[in-house]
Every structure is written in C-alpha cells, then in structure tokens.
Design an enzyme around this catalytic site. Structure first.
Site, PDB file in Angstrom:
ATOM      1  N   ASP A 139       0.826  -1.212   0.000  1.00  0.00           N
ATOM      2  CA  ASP A 139       0.000   0.000   0.000  1.00  0.00           C
ATOM      3  C   ASP A 139       0.860   1.261   0.000  1.00  0.00           C
ATOM      4  O   ASP A 139       0.677   2.158  -0.825  1.00  0.00           O
ATOM      5  CB  ASP A 139      -0.933  -0.021   1.210  1.00  0.00           C
ATOM      6  N   VAL A 167      -5.127   2.333  -0.659  1.00  0.00           N
ATOM      7  CA  VAL A 167      -4.812   1.562  -1.863  1.00  0.00           C
ATOM      8  C   VAL A 167      -5.282   0.119  -1.706  1.00  0.00           C
ATOM      9  O   VAL A 167      -5.928  -0.443  -2.599  1.00  0.00           O
ATOM     10  CB  VAL A 167      -3.306   1.620  -2.151  1.00  0.00           C
ATOM     11  N   ASP A 168      -4.969  -0.498  -0.572  1.00  0.00           N
ATOM     12  CA  ASP A 168      -5.396  -1.877  -0.337  1.00  0.00           C
ATOM     13  C   ASP A 168      -6.916  -1.999  -0.339  1.00  0.00           C
ATOM     14  O   ASP A 168      -7.482  -2.921  -0.950  1.00  0.00           O
ATOM     15  CB  ASP A 168      -4.863  -2.363   1.011  1.00  0.00           C
ATOM     16  N   LEU A 169      -7.592  -1.091   0.338  1.00  0.00           N
ATOM     17  CA  LEU A 169      -9.045  -1.190   0.447  1.00  0.00           C
ATOM     18  C   LEU A 169      -9.715  -0.937  -0.897  1.00  0.00           C
ATOM     19  O   LEU A 169     -10.681  -1.605  -1.256  1.00  0.00           O
ATOM     20  CB  LEU A 169      -9.551  -0.208   1.504  1.00  0.00           C
ATOM     21  N   GLY A 172      -9.306  -4.076  -2.860  1.00  0.00           N
ATOM     22  CA  GLY A 172     -10.227  -5.101  -2.409  1.00  0.00           C
ATOM     23  C   GLY A 172     -11.627  -4.898  -2.948  1.00  0.00           C
ATOM     24  O   GLY A 172     -12.299  -5.861  -3.347  1.00  0.00           O
TER      25      GLY A 172
END
Length: 397
Positions: A139, A167-169, A172
């Site tokens: 991230d 970024v990760d969320l 996802g």
C-alpha cells in the site's frame, strides 16, 4: 431471507488487507469463504499491533464471515488438498507473488483444468503483465508510485501518506466487483475466467481528473492540502476550537455562504466575483476566510453555514466517527461475539441491499479453527484428518 451469495464457495489464499477485505465483503453477502493459512503463523496480519484481548485489531477488522484452515503448501499433500477444495469452488482468490502458485500447480491454468467454471482472481501490486509484474506491491509503495502521495499534503510540505490503507481497500473493492462481474458472465456462458485486481491499476484510475488534466494541459497537479484545484472555497478551515470543512461547489453556494456568515462585502470584491476569479486569487480568498473563522467554534460555523444551505461539516476524529448517530443509524459499527473478544466491534458492511442485506454469521476465525469441519466436508474421516495433522500437512486446530 436468503443471502445474495449463499450458493458461492470461495477458496481464499490472500493475506494482509486487500484480498481479505474482498473476501470479507463476499462473506458478508453470504458466500462460504474458507481462508487457507500457513500452519502456526497464519496470515501475518494476525501479528500486527495493537491487540484487543490478544487478537490483532487489524486481523479482526478484515476477517469476519470466514472459516480458517491451516495447510502446509510446502507439502505435496497440502497442495493437493487445495486443489481438491478448488475443484468444486466458484471462486479462488490469491495474492502470492507472480509465479509462486503456478509452480505448485495452483495457478489459473492448473485450477481451471479441473474446474473450468471457476473465477480465479489474482491480486498484485503492479499486475501480472508488464515490466514490473514480478515486483511485490505494498500500500505505502503504491501510494508513492501512483502519484497519490505527491498530491497529498500541504503545498510547502513533504508528500504525505493517506491516513489509512486506501490503496489496499480500494483494490479489495475492485476485486469484489470484478469477481461478481465474472460470476455474472459465467451465468451466461457457463465458463469461468481469470481476473485481476492490481494496486497500481486502481490508483491510476482513481487519479481520474488529475490525470486527465495533465494529459490535456501538460500541467502537473501539485499538493493543495485539503483544497480543490478547480473550486474555491472548497477545503478545511480552523475554528477557535477545532477544524471544519466547507464545500462551495458552485456560485450559488458561495453567495449563500457569504450572506450566512455576514460577509456580503466579499460578493462585491472583484477578485472573488466568479469561481474562476476565486481560483485565480485563492490565497487572498482563503486568507480572509481563515481570519474570519478562527474567532468562533466549529459547532458555531457548522450550524451557521449549514443553515445557509451550504455543505459544511466538522473534521472528526475516529472516536467521534464510531459513536456518531448517523454512523450508528446506518449500522456501520458491527458487534459480534468472539471467543477471545466479547462484544467485538468493527466497521460494518458498506454494501446496502434491501432484500438481501449483509449479515454477520461468523466472527473472525481463530487460526485453523475449522480444520476438522472443512476437511470433513471434503470427505476426510476423523482418522485421516488426524493423520494429516500428525504429518504436518495441516496445522493443529
């Protein structure tokens, strides 16, 4: 009431945030998600601080509505066990480095050969093609690489990381939508497919108008703090006791705000006549408002400016958000029973469906909690399960 995805089986080989957020959303909608973890250690996020009654607050945030099984992928029988589970699954999702699962026979080609209908999702930093396909992605690194950090922070300060793992969320959520789209396509064709969700791809898409601005004008956008490149005033301000945000997104809102705060004189100032004028004289306009707002409280200004019909709100702390009446009314703080954390609370599901709402059926699992249960569903006897455990193919429950 039947859950929207209660007929979907998911084999989850993801770790940390992006993949687990995706599979949690699938689980919230009713999918049977089996999380495959490394024996003894499990998902590394289980060990991230801080802890709540011995459980990582990071792990419990992203892993409700899943079952945990520990499988040693260094053992051929462990690999074969995953293949056996994938043979009747609808979705398999992974976040390993490029080539790792392929070498085990657990890549898309190997899995689709035994299950042509499977939707196989790969989450990666830079995507599975291109010169950086083999690079790991995190991230923080993608926030920098994608331009997000360059755009975040005060104009005269250092680039800043966004305050949570955006970024990760975002990735996802991309993976969730991509998987559902592929399942919809499978409904029509009967055939699964390989889909991707790359951290970098998502942030390039999210650059949106910033990227188009550069492509169209050659001007590289710069950091603006809480401000907006095309609107003034559209940013945060300090009050006498805190901070609040104002959004004058059009001329009418600007005029209403000036009247509401008793500064009709600003409407006569030629520097601020139109939004274009205000953008050209941003520093002067913002400076005048800063000086005006610093003398009274956030509560005062939010009430006055909202009362004038202009979007305005406090800049809340996390403690204020999780107890906010609107947040609670939207069921955005979920409570569940956990064996180690009674009355565990985490953010709820943002997916709102009237006829098939999100539902929490399981708390975040303990490591290997469902080994026996899942293997029994795969046809293993109690003696066979005990033998696999004894030989280190699976971990202890």
């Amino acid at each position: 009431m039947a859950a929207a995805l209660d007929d979907i089986k998911v084999v989850d080989l993801t770790r940390t945030l992006a993949g687990p957020f995706c599979t949690m959303l699938l689980g919230d909608m009713g999918a049977d998600v089996v999380k495959i973890e490394e024996p003894s250690l499990g998902d590394e996020i289980r060990h991230w601080t801080p802890f709540w009654n011995g459980e990582s607050t990071q792990f419990v945030t992203f892993n409700r509505n899943k079952r945990s099984i520990t499988v040693n992928l260094k053992e051929p029988e462990g690999v074969e066990l995953v293949r056996r589970m994938a043979a009747d699954a609808d979705v398999m999702i992974e976040s390993f480095r490029a080539g790792t699962l392929e070498r085990m026979g657990l890549g898309y080609d190997g899995i689709s050969a035994i299950n042509p209908g499977i939707v196989y999702c790969s989450i990666s930093g830079y995507g599975r093609t291109g010169p950086m396909a083999d690079m790991p992605g995190y991230d923080l690194i993608i926030q920098a690489y994608s331009g997000l950090m360059h755009l975040t922070g005060e104009p005269d300060g250092l680039p800043q990381r966004v305050g949570f793992s955006l970024v990760d969320l975002f990735t996802g959520m991309m993976a969730y939508g991509t998987i559902l789209t592929a399942l919809r396509q499978r409904d029509r064709t009967g055939k699964g497919q390989w889909v991707e969700a790359a951290l970098l791809d998502g942030q390039v898409a999210a650059l949106s108008y910033h990227a188009t601005r550069y492509l169209g004008t050659g001007e590289d956008p710069e950091r603006m703090g809480s401000g907006h490149p095309s609107l003034v005033p559209y940013q945060g301000f300090a009050s006498s006791d805190g901070y609040f945000i104002v959004g004058c997104a059009n001329q009418g809102l600007w005029e209403r705000m000036c009247r509401g705060i008793g500064r009709e004189d600003l409407l006569e100032d030629p520097r601020f006549t139109t939004n274009t004028d205000r953008v050209a004289h941003r520093k002067e306009c913002v400076s005048i408002l800063m000086d005006e707002f610093k003398h009274k409280s956030t509560e005062h200004w939010v009430k006055v400016i909202n009362g004038a019909g202009v979007p305005c709100g406090p800049i809340n702390k996390v403690s204020e958000v999780v107890t906010n009446p609107q947040v609670l009314a939207r069921n955005m703080i979920a409570e569940m029973e956990h064996p180690n954390v009674p009355e565990l609370k985490t953010p709820g599901s943002p997916l709102k469906l009237t006829d098939s709402p999100a539902d929490i059926r399981r708390p975040p699992p303990l490591l290997g909690q469902h080994n026996d249960e899942v293997l029994a569903e795969q046809g293993f006897t109690a003696d066979q399960i005990a033998d696999l455990r004894e030989r280190g193919v699976i971990g202890s429950s």
